[in-house]
Motif scaffolding. Structure first.
Motif, PDB file in Angstrom:
ATOM      1  N   SER A   9       3.568  -0.906   4.130  1.00 25.52           N
ATOM      2  CA  SER A   9       3.952  -2.287   3.913  1.00 25.52           C
ATOM      3  C   SER A   9       5.036  -2.536   5.128  1.00 25.52           C
ATOM      4  CB  SER A   9       4.791  -2.950   2.653  1.00 25.52           C
ATOM      5  OG  SER A   9       5.332  -4.282   2.942  1.00 25.52           O
ATOM      6  N   ASN A  10       4.823  -3.745   6.220  1.00 25.09           N
ATOM      7  CA  ASN A  10       5.733  -3.885   6.947  1.00 25.09           C
ATOM      8  C   ASN A  10       6.210  -5.339   6.783  1.00 25.09           C
ATOM      9  OD1 ASN A  10       7.527  -3.827   9.186  1.00 25.09           O
ATOM     10  ND2 ASN A  10       5.852  -4.350  10.680  1.00 25.09           N
ATOM     11  N   SER A  11       6.450  -5.862   5.436  1.00 26.60           N
ATOM     12  CA  SER A  11       6.560  -7.343   5.243  1.00 26.60           C
ATOM     13  C   SER A  11       7.845  -7.355   4.407  1.00 26.60           C
ATOM     14  CB  SER A  11       5.333  -7.674   4.168  1.00 26.60           C
ATOM     15  OG  SER A  11       5.686  -9.079   3.953  1.00 26.60           O
ATOM     16  N   GLN A  12       8.463  -8.204   4.428  1.00 30.39           N
ATOM     17  CA  GLN A  12       9.701  -8.788   3.931  1.00 30.39           C
ATOM     18  C   GLN A  12       9.493  -9.540   2.611  1.00 30.39           C
ATOM     19  OE1 GLN A  12      12.675  -7.636   5.348  1.00 30.39           O
ATOM     20  NE2 GLN A  12      11.031  -6.721   6.545  1.00 30.39           N
ATOM     21  N   SER A  13       8.066  -9.702   2.203  1.00 35.87           N
ATOM     22  CA  SER A  13       7.989 -10.407   1.074  1.00 35.87           C
ATOM     23  C   SER A  13       8.217  -9.455  -0.194  1.00 35.87           C
ATOM     24  CB  SER A  13       6.328 -10.459   0.850  1.00 35.87           C
ATOM     25  OG  SER A  13       6.133 -11.059  -0.288  1.00 35.87           O
ATOM     26  N   GLN A  14       8.883 -10.410  -1.071  1.00 36.50           N
ATOM     27  CA  GLN A  14       9.242  -9.904  -2.364  1.00 36.50           C
ATOM     28  C   GLN A  14       8.304 -10.079  -3.382  1.00 36.50           C
ATOM     29  OE1 GLN A  14      12.398  -8.269  -2.594  1.00 36.50           O
ATOM     30  NE2 GLN A  14      12.099  -8.449  -0.441  1.00 36.50           N
ATOM     31  N   GLN A  15       7.113 -10.480  -3.085  1.00 38.69           N
ATOM     32  CA  GLN A  15       5.979 -10.713  -4.142  1.00 38.69           C
ATOM     33  C   GLN A  15       4.920  -9.910  -3.997  1.00 38.69           C
ATOM     34  OE1 GLN A  15       5.623 -15.018  -5.189  1.00 38.69           O
ATOM     35  NE2 GLN A  15       6.778 -15.286  -3.319  1.00 38.69           N
ATOM     36  N   ILE A  16       5.125  -8.751  -3.476  1.00 39.29           N
ATOM     37  CA  ILE A  16       3.797  -7.876  -3.180  1.00 39.29           C
ATOM     38  C   ILE A  16       3.614  -7.239  -4.291  1.00 39.29           C
ATOM     39  CG2 ILE A  16       3.186  -6.041  -1.917  1.00 39.29           C
ATOM     40  CD1 ILE A  16       4.810  -6.656   0.179  1.00 39.29           C
ATOM     41  N   PRO A  17       2.212  -7.313  -4.820  1.00 40.44           N
ATOM     42  CA  PRO A  17       2.097  -6.724  -6.261  1.00 40.44           C
ATOM     43  C   PRO A  17       2.320  -5.102  -6.254  1.00 40.44           C
ATOM     44  CG  PRO A  17       0.240  -8.147  -5.547  1.00 40.44           C
ATOM     45  CD  PRO A  17       0.900  -8.025  -4.293  1.00 40.44           C
ATOM     46  N   ALA A  18       2.246  -4.385  -7.367  1.00 35.62           N
ATOM     47  CA  ALA A  18       2.497  -3.196  -7.506  1.00 35.62           C
ATOM     48  C   ALA A  18       1.422  -2.395  -6.936  1.00 35.62           C
ATOM     49  CB  ALA A  18       2.690  -2.859  -9.206  1.00 35.62           C
ATOM     50  N   LEU A  19       1.636  -1.181  -6.604  1.00 34.87           N
ATOM     51  CA  LEU A  19       0.714  -0.151  -5.798  1.00 34.87           C
ATOM     52  C   LEU A  19      -0.591   0.031  -6.540  1.00 34.87           C
ATOM     53  CD1 LEU A  19       2.946   2.303  -4.230  1.00 34.87           C
ATOM     54  CD2 LEU A  19       1.960   0.315  -3.128  1.00 34.87           C
ATOM     55  N   ALA A  20      -0.280   0.000  -7.791  1.00 36.88           N
ATOM     56  CA  ALA A  20      -1.171   0.428  -8.844  1.00 36.88           C
ATOM     57  C   ALA A  20      -2.402  -0.608  -8.914  1.00 36.88           C
ATOM     58  CB  ALA A  20      -0.859   0.800 -10.393  1.00 36.88           C
ATOM     59  N   GLU A  21      -1.974  -1.969  -8.707  1.00 33.25           N
ATOM     60  CA  GLU A  21      -2.744  -3.134  -8.822  1.00 33.25           C
ATOM     61  C   GLU A  21      -3.452  -3.280  -7.459  1.00 33.25           C
ATOM     62  OE1 GLU A  21      -3.080  -5.867 -11.636  1.00 33.25           O
ATOM     63  OE2 GLU A  21      -3.142  -3.969 -12.104  1.00 33.25           O
ATOM     64  N   LEU A  22      -2.683  -2.903  -6.419  1.00 32.37           N
ATOM     65  CA  LEU A  22      -3.489  -3.109  -4.968  1.00 32.37           C
ATOM     66  C   LEU A  22      -4.418  -1.859  -5.010  1.00 32.37           C
ATOM     67  CD1 LEU A  22      -0.384  -2.968  -2.794  1.00 32.37           C
ATOM     68  CD2 LEU A  22      -1.821  -5.156  -3.244  1.00 32.37           C
ATOM     69  N   GLU A  23      -4.337  -0.773  -5.566  1.00 35.55           N
ATOM     70  CA  GLU A  23      -5.379   0.221  -5.543  1.00 35.55           C
ATOM     71  C   GLU A  23      -6.479   0.029  -6.600  1.00 35.55           C
ATOM     72  OE1 GLU A  23      -3.107   3.740  -6.775  1.00 35.55           O
ATOM     73  OE2 GLU A  23      -2.402   4.078  -4.782  1.00 35.55           O
ATOM     74  N   ARG A  24      -6.094  -0.833  -7.781  1.00 37.10           N
ATOM     75  CA  ARG A  24      -7.256  -1.018  -8.638  1.00 37.10           C
ATOM     76  C   ARG A  24      -8.331  -2.084  -7.964  1.00 37.10           C
ATOM     77  NH1 ARG A  24      -7.860  -4.869 -13.355  1.00 37.10           N
ATOM     78  NH2 ARG A  24      -6.047  -6.024 -12.856  1.00 37.10           N
ATOM     79  N   TRP A  25      -7.610  -3.104  -7.273  1.00 39.97           N
ATOM     80  CA  TRP A  25      -8.438  -4.017  -6.628  1.00 39.97           C
ATOM     81  C   TRP A  25      -9.347  -3.618  -5.657  1.00 39.97           C
ATOM     82  CZ3 TRP A  25      -3.572  -7.188  -6.089  1.00 39.97           C
ATOM     83  CH2 TRP A  25      -3.143  -7.906  -7.455  1.00 39.97           C
ATOM     84  N   VAL A  26      -8.604  -2.579  -4.754  1.00 46.57           N
ATOM     85  CA  VAL A  26      -9.554  -2.063  -3.658  1.00 46.57           C
ATOM     86  C   VAL A  26     -10.896  -1.267  -4.452  1.00 46.57           C
ATOM     87  CG1 VAL A  26      -9.628  -0.602  -1.544  1.00 46.57           C
ATOM     88  CG2 VAL A  26      -7.971  -2.201  -1.855  1.00 46.57           C
ATOM     89  N   SER A  27     -10.252  -0.364  -5.409  1.00 45.87           N
ATOM     90  CA  SER A  27     -11.043   0.490  -5.875  1.00 45.87           C
ATOM     91  C   SER A  27     -12.400  -0.312  -6.571  1.00 45.87           C
ATOM     92  CB  SER A  27     -10.642   1.338  -6.992  1.00 45.87           C
ATOM     93  OG  SER A  27      -9.687   2.153  -6.506  1.00 45.87           O
ATOM     94  N   ALA A  28     -12.100  -1.369  -7.265  1.00 49.49           N
ATOM     95  CA  ALA A  28     -12.837  -2.188  -7.946  1.00 49.49           C
ATOM     96  C   ALA A  28     -14.368  -2.640  -6.931  1.00 49.49           C
ATOM     97  CB  ALA A  28     -12.521  -3.443  -8.455  1.00 49.49           C
ATOM     98  N   ALA A  29     -13.951  -2.897  -5.607  1.00 47.87           N
ATOM     99  CA  ALA A  29     -14.643  -3.417  -4.691  1.00 47.87           C
ATOM    100  C   ALA A  29     -15.734  -2.029  -4.173  1.00 47.87           C
ATOM    101  CB  ALA A  29     -14.091  -3.794  -3.246  1.00 47.87           C
ATOM    102  N   LEU A  30     -15.074  -0.728  -4.066  1.00 51.29           N
ATOM    103  CA  LEU A  30     -15.661   0.210  -3.868  1.00 51.29           C
ATOM    104  C   LEU A  30     -16.624   0.964  -5.019  1.00 51.29           C
ATOM    105  CD1 LEU A  30     -12.756   2.251  -2.222  1.00 51.29           C
ATOM    106  CD2 LEU A  30     -14.365   1.013  -0.931  1.00 51.29           C
ATOM    107  N   GLN A  31     -16.063   0.880  -6.241  1.00 46.51           N
ATOM    108  CA  GLN A  31     -16.989   1.072  -7.125  1.00 46.51           C
ATOM    109  C   GLN A  31     -18.184  -0.036  -7.324  1.00 46.51           C
ATOM    110  OE1 GLN A  31     -14.159   0.638 -10.665  1.00 46.51           O
ATOM    111  NE2 GLN A  31     -13.282   2.671 -10.018  1.00 46.51           N
ATOM    112  N   SER A  32     -18.212  -1.122  -6.818  1.00 45.09           N
ATOM    113  CA  SER A  32     -19.501  -2.032  -6.852  1.00 45.09           C
ATOM    114  C   SER A  32     -20.699  -1.428  -6.308  1.00 45.09           C
ATOM    115  CB  SER A  32     -18.907  -3.538  -6.602  1.00 45.09           C
ATOM    116  OG  SER A  32     -18.852  -3.448  -5.079  1.00 45.09           O
ATOM    117  N   GLN A  33     -20.252  -0.358  -5.137  1.00 46.12           N
ATOM    118  CA  GLN A  33     -21.344   0.020  -4.324  1.00 46.12           C
ATOM    119  C   GLN A  33     -21.495   1.624  -4.716  1.00 46.12           C
ATOM    120  OE1 GLN A  33     -22.893  -2.225  -2.127  1.00 46.12           O
ATOM    121  NE2 GLN A  33     -21.948  -3.395  -3.846  1.00 46.12           N
TER     122      GLN A  33
END
Length: 155
Positions: A9-33
């Motif tokens: 992350s190179n963002s100043q945002s204080q609302q970035i979701p937790a790493l585990a959530e980010l990983e879960r969402w990307v993984s869901a797309a990968l698992q779909s294939q």
């Protein structure tokens, strides 16, 4: 399944979701294939950097929610790198507010959307768009969020 999702992350945002959530969402797309191995780099930025990248690579001089950069590695090399996703946190936050979505639901949608681009999906023509949107909807609702294009079909 062995997915490696590198997050920076190179963002100043204080609302970035937790790493585990980010990983879960990307993984869901990968698992779909039904991918066995895959590596994705996720880079979270603010508007100035998003605008610079969007202008440099797409010729559009404004910040955007997600940019996808598929890796150009020949399959025979055997490297499971799919590519890079660049997400602009402030744009995602603003869009979530404007669209009346929860921040988590919109982040999930943007990561699924960008990951599907890395997998070769696109929305250039109507047929491709319908296929991609249907898959996005299946993945997002499978994650427990409302259909991402619900407001578009209500028009």
């Amino acid at each position: 399944m062995a997915y490696q999702i590198d997050i920076e992350s190179n963002s100043q945002s204080q609302q970035i979701p937790a790493l585990a959530e980010l990983e879960r969402w990307v993984s869901a797309a990968l698992q779909s294939q039904k991918l066995e191995d895959a590596e994705v780099s996720l880079y979270i930025v603010d508007e100035d950097e998003s605008q610079e990248l969007n202008n440099q690579y797409r010729g559009k001089d404004y910040p955007t929610n997600v940019l996808s950069f598929p890796a150009d590695i020949p399959e025979e090399v055997g490297v499971p790198l799919l590519g890079d996703l660049v997400v602009c946190a402030p744009v995602v936050e603003r869009e979530a507010r404007e669209q009346g979505k929860t921040l988590a639901a919109h982040w999930a949608h943007m990561l699924v959307h960008g990951s599907l681009h890395l997998l070769g999906f696109d929305h250039i023509d109507d047929g491709e768009a319908e296929e991609m949107e249907a898959l996005e909807t299946e993945i997002i609702t499978g994650l427990g969020y409302p259909a991402p294009y619900q407001e578009l079909t209500a028009e």
